[in-house]
Structures are given as structure tokens and as C-alpha cells.
Enzyme design. Structure first.
Site, PDB file in Angstrom:
ATOM      1  N   HIS A 365      93.195  -9.759  22.854  1.00 11.94           N
ATOM      2  CA  HIS A 365      94.774 -10.261  23.553  1.00 11.94           C
ATOM      3  C   HIS A 365      96.069  -8.878  23.833  1.00 11.94           C
ATOM      4  O   HIS A 365      96.217  -8.667  24.572  1.00 11.94           O
ATOM      5  CB  HIS A 365      95.682 -10.764  23.835  1.00 11.94           C
ATOM      6  N   ARG A 472      96.595  -9.353  37.964  1.00  9.24           N
ATOM      7  CA  ARG A 472      95.792 -10.832  37.216  1.00  9.24           C
ATOM      8  C   ARG A 472      96.354 -11.931  36.277  1.00  9.24           C
ATOM      9  O   ARG A 472      96.759 -11.503  35.792  1.00  9.24           O
ATOM     10  CB  ARG A 472      94.294 -10.213  36.145  1.00  9.24           C
ATOM     11  N   ARG A 508      95.906 -12.917  41.505  1.00  7.76           N
ATOM     12  CA  ARG A 508      94.430 -13.595  42.339  1.00  7.76           C
ATOM     13  C   ARG A 508      95.285 -14.958  41.058  1.00  7.76           C
ATOM     14  O   ARG A 508      95.927 -15.013  39.789  1.00  7.76           O
ATOM     15  CB  ARG A 508      93.444 -13.192  41.118  1.00  7.76           C
ATOM     16  N   GLU A 607      82.491 -10.854  44.095  1.00  7.92           N
ATOM     17  CA  GLU A 607      81.771 -10.845  43.335  1.00  7.92           C
ATOM     18  C   GLU A 607      80.240 -11.568  43.039  1.00  7.92           C
ATOM     19  O   GLU A 607      79.973 -11.247  42.026  1.00  7.92           O
ATOM     20  CB  GLU A 607      83.027 -10.551  41.916  1.00  7.92           C
ATOM     21  N   ASP A 631      82.426  -7.358  37.941  1.00  2.75           N
ATOM     22  CA  ASP A 631      81.572  -8.720  37.920  1.00  2.75           C
ATOM     23  C   ASP A 631      80.091  -8.859  39.171  1.00  2.75           C
ATOM     24  O   ASP A 631      79.167  -9.215  37.950  1.00  2.75           O
ATOM     25  CB  ASP A 631      82.066  -9.716  38.114  1.00  2.75           C
ATOM     26  N   ARG A 641      78.281  -7.627  31.038  1.00  2.88           N
ATOM     27  CA  ARG A 641      79.274  -6.031  30.682  1.00  2.88           C
ATOM     28  C   ARG A 641      80.088  -6.591  29.838  1.00  2.88           C
ATOM     29  O   ARG A 641      80.334  -5.629  29.818  1.00  2.88           O
ATOM     30  CB  ARG A 641      80.425  -6.495  32.259  1.00  2.88           C
ATOM     31  N   CYS A 678      88.601  -3.902  43.997  1.00  2.00           N
ATOM     32  CA  CYS A 678      89.953  -3.438  42.685  1.00  2.00           C
ATOM     33  C   CYS A 678      88.714  -3.710  41.048  1.00  2.00           C
ATOM     34  O   CYS A 678      89.331  -3.581  40.109  1.00  2.00           O
ATOM     35  CB  CYS A 678      90.715  -4.309  42.614  1.00  2.00           C
TER      36      CYS A 678
HETATM   37  C1  PEP Z   1      85.794  -7.870  39.052  1.00  6.71           C
HETATM   38  O1  PEP Z   1      85.496  -8.538  37.852  1.00  6.71           O
HETATM   39  O2  PEP Z   1      85.713  -6.456  38.890  1.00  6.71           O
HETATM   40  C2  PEP Z   1      87.030  -7.774  38.419  1.00  6.71           C
HETATM   41  C3  PEP Z   1      88.155  -7.131  38.761  1.00  6.71           C
HETATM   42  O3  PEP Z   1      87.748  -9.144  37.783  1.00  6.71           O
HETATM   43  P1  PEP Z   1      87.958  -8.589  35.985  1.00  6.71           P
HETATM   44  O4  PEP Z   1      87.863  -7.537  35.909  1.00  6.71           O
HETATM   45  O5  PEP Z   1      89.695  -9.218  36.367  1.00  6.71           O
HETATM   46  O6  PEP Z   1      87.104 -10.066  36.228  1.00  6.71           O
HETATM   47 MG    MG Z   2      85.824  -9.953  37.846  1.00 14.09          MG
END
Ligand code: PEP
Ligand code: MG
Length: 753
Positions: A365, A472, A508, A607, A631, A641, A678
């Protein structure tokens, strides 16, 4: 006690020696005489560890004086080297039969049979070794070992405190050597400054007790107060429900009530130390032992022990537990074992140049907050809080993920230049703010900004982003200490929209689960959390949770356009259910005569790869699509990831990923539905160039990427790029990455990537 004349007497004598107006070598020579005399030993020697891992005999009583500054050994060599390497005391009735014994003829030590050596430790670092030897074969008692350890602690303080500093000509290199450490990138940027320990070490300036019984009472009282405060914390944690936090507190409680710990503390006091010096002694010893553990559980315990010892020290000395803004220097680099997001926000942001964490990587965080504040930060730097002293020069390189402690002049100059260059480039990017992002051949690209905290929002104006393309919401939840109530959520979403009043915000819905855990919510034990119960799946299974969020968003957006998108949609039907939840809330608000948004747009994140084969279905249902390339990449290549071993194994700039991305861009054109991307790749100028070549006309990225991407766009010829990439993807070459080809294109066409 058989050998020693008593630790209190020794400590007093040593204090007297320290007060004498004599040179450092003479002082050390007198110290070893006092120790030998007091311990009824024929030999007492001090070995100092150099930066090049060599131990050097610095003073001796009993061995040949000529050997001083001549006898050296490597770390790990001989018994002295072994003690330094293991940072553990060693008592041997017959040293010469020990397998590590190594004979140094110039010292004349062969006549001494018994050997007792202890490491000279400070903050868990070994500065040297203190040894006593006896001619006769004898067994050193626990108490004698304890006394020698206490004496070694005093020596460590003298070395660190500068009382023996002239013995270390090269700027007392033992402590002050430059260090180059690696860590994990948390937040981009380069920061130069001076160390501020988030939890300052307590300075114990009174080591020797005047009244041992009085010190025992102080210790007992402080322990009682500590136990009480930990119990209170546990009780409060219990109210908040189960979770990792509570487990830590339970561990604290266990240690605070641990008899062994208390016994060791008391023993240290009875050797003549003040209560606070005893805590430091025992902790230094424990650190040294645990730091050599490879078992992560044991190393984890070290943190708990450290934290508790620190609390106890603060209890005893009344010093502040965390650094305060009042004495924060102008260019502070915070160094912490771990830190909560709220704690970082308490510091005066104008003075922070960087952040270095021992624990906590890019997903923590505090990392989220550091990024939002634009503070260069590196995490996962082993042992950093013990390796630095407050005020040390330090450089945080959030680009390479490294930290330079006490850098030499060359390194410092190189970094200062790097920081200047970055600042100049940022200045150039800022000058692009009001220039529209249009390519050389006239194609307009919308650059949106990703955000997640209120702190992010001022960047919208600074960067000239056309909207918040991804907000987010889970980040707001992650930095809160409880699940925000509907009224709190309403206020948060409303502030977000008010702060960027002239630009749309795409909210989101909660993307929790997987790696994103809310501290106050139960953590599920899942075999594969990334493939588990997360994001929209939770929302659909717990409709009250999703609906309360939707209601707060719709209410906050009264009189405006509201954009909401759903994460982790795996099938078109899920989107239908999400839309139904929105309709349900709209009906509720209408029924209760709440003012409504002027327009509502609902989008799906693309995603999960299953959507690649439902693109027409999802495009028919949604008002817009946004590609979560982070994702999508993870699921497409089945490569976690967050797992360093595999996360960079595959390249998003590869044929499979680019082809998948193209199919999404194509459906946008075919169905005339807005598509943005994004994920992180949109913020890399090279990847953004490729995405534009695939047909993307909207990209959402972190604020610091907008300038570099815009500079790329201004130099790009989309038609040439589209043709080049089309050929590249048609030609099934089987290359694992097309990065090199794209770089060559950029270089040839003078596109800054
Ligand atoms: C993604 O998955 O590319 C995304 C933008 O969302 P997050 O990184 O929050 O999973
Ligand atoms: Mg994501």
C-alpha cells in the site's frame, strides 16, 4: 563468579579510561589491559573488521605487541574469523584442537589453551572481535561470556561514537563504507538526500548502570507497560476481525510474554548495564543470530522482535517512536523496515526525496502512495535499516531499483547529473502539456490518466490528460483502515469528480482479491489467487457490496456523466448481470427521488482471454471497452505478473500479444465502440507506438508517462507504423519478441522511444 572481578567494576574502569585525555591507540591499549585484568585472563585482544572483510589485530595485552596492526585474517579464517563470520560467541577450553584453529606465529599465542571470543556488534553488524585467552585449560562460565559481550558492546559504541575514531584513518571505514544495494522498483525517479529513519533508533547514551536493582525495576515496569499496550492492540485487532495484522499482533504478544527474552534482558542488566543498554545488547545479539537464518519464518520473527525491542526502548527512554516533521531535513530519504500508507502521508511531502523499504515491494500500500506522490522509492532492500545511520548520504534510484548508501564523489556526481537530466526532460514534457497529441500525419490520440487516490488528481491538470481513464477504486479501500461505509464512499467519489470537474472519470468497481488484499477483510486461502475469487466475481456473488459501490457512484455523479467499468469480465453474461445491478440501483434512486446522472456509460475491461472470443458479444453490450494489458498478458502467457521469475519472461511486444490486442482494436472499428488500453504497456513510448499502429486511439497511463508518450506521438507517422506492423504480424517469423524491430523502426524514423 570464578574469573571475573565483576562487570560493574570493569564497566566503571572502562568509563574512566574513556575520560582520559589520551590518543585512541593508547586508549585501546589501556582498555585491553583492564579487560584482561578484570577477567583474570592472560590475554585480551581486539580485532577490527575492515571493509575488505579482513580482520586486523588492533590491540593486545598478552600476545606479542609487535603483532598489532600486522596480524590479519580473512573473515571466516581461524577462530577469530569464524566468530566474526557467524557473529556468535565461542568459548573453547582447548582452542588448538578446534578445527578452525589457525596458527599465527608472530603472536606467540601457542602457549594459551583456553579461548573466549565474542563479536563486537552494532545494530546486528559485526565491527570486530573481542578475545580473552588463558594459559590453563578452563571452561568459561555463562556469566563470563555475558560480561565479555557487554564489554564488546561498549567497545562498539566507542567505535561508532567516534571515541576511537582516529584509529580508523580512512574515515573510520569500518562503519562508513559505501554500499550499493539492489531492491525492487516501487516508484520511478531518482532522489538524492540524507537518511531519516522512519523509526529512529533510540540513542542509548547511558550504558553503565549506577544502581542495578533500580534498573531491574525500570526494566520490569517497562515490560509491564509494553505487555499492556500489546494486549490492547490485540484486543483492538480482534474487533477488526481476522487477518494478517492480527497474526502479527499475536506474535508480538507471544514475544512480550516470552520468559527467555525477559531472562536474557535481566541477565544483561545484572552485568551492569542500564535497562535500555540491556535491551540493545540482547537485540543486537538476536539480530546477528537471526540475520544468518535462511528460513524466511525465522527472519520474519526478527522483524517482530526488532519492533518489540524498539517499542521497549522507546518506553524506557521516552523518545519518539517515529520520526517527526519538525526535525525532518530539507532533503529527507526515509528508510524503514516497513511502513503503512498512512504513515507516509503524515510526512511533509515537500521535504521527501525518496523512500527505501526493507520489506514491502511494488504491490504494498505504501508503494501505491509513494507512486501517487511521485517519491522515488525502492523496496525489498535487505537489511537497509541496519546498514545506514541517520544523516548518511543516500541515493534512491527508482529507475534501476538500486540504492547507494554513502556514495563516493564519482557516484554522487553521476547521479546528480542523472537527476538534473531527468528534471530537464520533465520540464520539456511539461512544455508539451497544451499541445494536442496529434501524430505527424494528423491522427489524434487521446491520452488519459490512471489514478486511484485523491493525491493523484492534481496531475490531471499538470499533464493535460483528457480524462481519468482508469480510477482504481480499490486503492482508496486499501489505504483505509476499515471498509468505507456507503456515505464515505459517496463522499470519496464525489471529491474525485469535483477535483477534475471539467474532465470525465472512469471508475472501475472494486478489483480486489488475488494480490490486492484489504487489510480489514478476511484473506482467503486459495491455491491460485490470480485465478480465484476476485474482482467482479466477488461483486456478483456479494451483490450488496457491488450495489453499495454502484449506488455511491451514481449518487456522487448526480447531474454529470458517470462512467463505470467492470474488471475481470470473463463472459458476456457477467456483464449483463453487472448492468442489471446498475439498473437496480438507478431504479432505487429514482424511486427515492434522488437526482440522477445525466448520462451513464458502462464498460468492460478486456483482460481475461476468454473475452477475445466473445468480442462481438461484449462490444454489443458495453458502451466502451478498456484493455487491461497487465492481466491480459499474465493470463495469455500463463505467467504470474508478480512472480519475478516469470513476469519478464515473455514480451508484450510479441506476435501473440500484439495479435490479441489487434483483434480488440479491430472490433472497436467494426462495431464503432470506443476502445482504450489502460495497462502499463500503454505508458511505454515504444509499446504505445505499436498500439497506435494496431489501431488504438486512446491510451490511459500513469501521469509520468504522458509526457514521454506525447513526445513520441508528435514524431510518429501512423500510416508508416501501421504498414510496418501489419507486415511484421503477417510474417509468422516465430521470433519471441518484436521489440528489436520496433526499436529499429523508431530509430530510423526518429521517433523518441
Ligand atoms: C490491467 O490489468 O492491465 C489493469 C489496468 O488493471 P490492474 O493493473 O489494476 O489489474
Ligand atoms: Mg487488471
Amino acid at each position: 563468579m570464578r574469573g571475573s572481578l565483576g562487570p560493574r567494576l570493569l564497566l566503571r574502569r572502562l568509563r574512566e579510561v574513556m575520560a582520559e585525555p589520551i590518543g585512541a591507540q593508547a586508549r585501546l591499549d589501556k582498555i585491553v589491559v583492564q579487560i584482561a585484568f578484570n577477567m583474570v585472563a592472560e590475554v585480551c585482544s581486539v580485532y577490527v573488521l575492515h571493509a575488505d572483510k579482513r580482520l586486523e589485530l588492533y590491540a593486545t595485552e598478552g600476545l606479542n605487541r609487535e603483532a598489532v596492526h600486522l596480524t590479519t585474517m580473512r573473515l571466516g579464517e581461524g577462530i577469530v574469523g569464524l566468530i566474526a563470520a557467524k557473529a556468535e560467541a565461542l568459548a573453547l577450553p582447548d582452542a588448538q584442537s578446534h578445527p578452525a584453529y589457525s596458527y599465527k606465529p608472530e603472536t606467540g599465542e601457542e602457549i594459551y589453551q583456553s579461548f573466549l571470543g565474542v563479536p563486537i556488534l552494532r545494530g546486528g553488524n559485526t565491527l570486530g572481535v573481542l578475545v580473552v585467552q588463558n594459559r590453563a585449560r578452563r571452561i568459561y562460565s555463562e556469566e563470563e561470556i555475558e560480561v565479555l559481550q557487554t564489554t564488546a558492546m561498549l567497545l562498539a559504541e566507542m567505535i561508532a561514537g567516534g571515541e576511537l575514531v582516529s584509529l580508523f584513518p580512512a574515515g573510520s571505514e569500518v562503519l562508513r563504507q559505501s554500499l550499493s544495494l539492489k531492491g525492487e522498483i516501487i516508484a520511478d525517479g531518482v532522489g538524492l538526500g540524507h537518511v531519516v529513519l522512519h523509526e529512529p533508533r533510540v540513542i542509548v547514551d547511558k550504558l553503565v548502570a549506577e544502581n542495578i536493582d533500580g534498573e531491574i525495576v525500570r526494566l520490569d515496569e517497562a515490560i509491564a507497560a509494553l505487555r499492556e499496550s500489546v494486549d490492547r492492540l490485540v484486543d483492538r485487532g480482534e474487533e477488526a476481525g481476522p487477518g494478517e495484522h492480527r497474526e502479527i499482533l499475536q506474535t508480538f504478544r507471544m514475544i512480550a510474554h516470552d520468559r527467555g527474552w525477559l531472562r536474557r534482558l535481566r541477565e544483561a542488566v545484572s552485568t551492569g548495564l542500564t535497562a535500555e543498554a540491556a535491551v540493545e545488547r540482547v537485540q543486537s545479539d538476536t539480530r546477528a543470530k537471526l540475520m544468518r537464518q535462511t528460513d524466511p519464518y525465522m527472519r520474519g520473527r526478527l522483524h517482530d522482535l526488532d519492533e518489540l525491542a524498539n517499542r521497549l526502548l522507546h518506553q524506557l527512554t521516552g523518545q519518539d517512536l517515529v520520526a517527526s516533521n519538525e526535525n525532518l531535513p530539507e532533503n529527507a530519504v526515509l528508510v524503514a523496515r516497513s511502513m503503512g500508507a498512512a504513515a507516509l502521508l503524515d510526512y511533509d511531502q515537500r521535504k521527501l526525496r525518496g523512500l527505501v523499504l526493507e520489506d514491502g515491494g511494488a504491490m504494498s500500500h505504501v508503494a501505491v502512495v509513494a507512486r501517487a506522490l511521485g517519491i522515488p522509492a525502492v523496496g525489498d532492500v535487505t537489511n537497509i535499516s541496519s546498514l545506514v545511520e541517520p544523516g548518511d548520504a543516500i541515493i534512491v534510484d527508482g529507475v534501476m531499483g538500486s540504492v547507494e548508501v554513502r556514495p563516493g564523489p564519482d557516484v554522487e556526481a553521476a547521479y546528480a547529473e542523472k537527476a538534473r537530466l531527468r528534471a530537464r526532460r520533465q520540464e520539456q514534457y511539461r512544455s508539451l502539456r497544451d499541445i494536442p497529441a496529434v501524430t505527424r500525419d494528423g491522427v489524434a490520440i487521446d491520452l488519459h490518466m490512471n489514478a486511484g487516490l485523491l493525491l493523484d488528481l492534481p496531475h490531471v491538470v499538470e499533464t493535460g490528460a483528457v480524462s481519468i481513464g482508469l480510477f482504481r477504486t480499490e486503492l482508496l479501500f486499501m489505504v483505509a483502515d476499515h471498509f468505507p461505509r456507503p456515505s464515505e464512499q459517496y463522499a470519496l467519489y464525489k471529491s474525485v469528480m469535483d477535483m477534475v470537474s471539467d474532465r470525465p472519470v472512469t471508475f472501475r468497481t472494486l478489483d480486489i482479491g488475488g494480490d490486492k488484499v484489504l487489510p480489514y477483510m478476511m484473506r482467503l486461502d486459495e491455491e491460485n489467487p490470480a485465478l480465484g475469487w476476485r474482482a467482479l466475481r466477488i461483486g456478483l456473488d456479494r451483490p450488496a457490496l457491488l450495489r453499495s459501490q454502484l449506488r455511491a457512484m451514481l449518487r456522487a455523479g448526480a447531474g454529470r456523466e458517470v462512467r463505470i467499468m467492470f474488471p475481470m469480465v470473463a463472459e458476456a453474461a457477467e456483464f449483463d448481470r453487472a448492468r442489471a445491478a446498475v439498473d437496480h440501483e438507478l431504479a432505487f434512486l429514482t424511486q427515492h427521488h434522488h437526482p440522477l446522472p445525466t448520462e451513464i456509460k458502462l464498460g468492460a475491461m478486456v483482460e481475461v482471454p476468454s473475452l477475445l472470443w466473445q468480442l462481438d458479444e461484449i462490444a454489443e453490450r458495453a458502451d466502451f471497452l478498456s484493455v487491461g494489458s497487465n492481466d491480459l498478458m499474465q493470463y495469455l502467457f500463463a505467467a504470474d505478473r508478480d512472480n519475478k521469475r516469470v513476469s519478464t519472461r515473455f514480451d508484450p511486444l510479441s506476435a501473440p500479444m500484439l495479435r490479441a490486442l489487434k483483434s480488440i482494436a479491430d472490433v472497436g472499428q467494426r462495431r464503432n465502440i470506443p476502445i482504450t488500453l489502460c495497462g502499463e504497456m500503454g505508458g511505454s513510448p515504444l509499446a504505445a507506438m505499436a498500439l497506435i499502429g494496431l489501431g488504438y486511439r486512446g491510451l490511459s497511463m500513469s501521469p509520468s508517462s504522458i509526457g514521454p508518450v506525447k513526445a513520441m506521438i508528435l514524431a510518429l507517422d501512423v500510416e508508416a507504423m501501421t504498414r510496418f506492423l501489419g507486415d511484421l504480424l503477417r510474417d509468422a517469423s516465430g521470433e519471441p519478441s518484436l521489440r528489436g524491430r520496433l526499436e529499429a523502426f523508431a530509430a530510423e524514423h526518429q521517433v523518441p522511444c
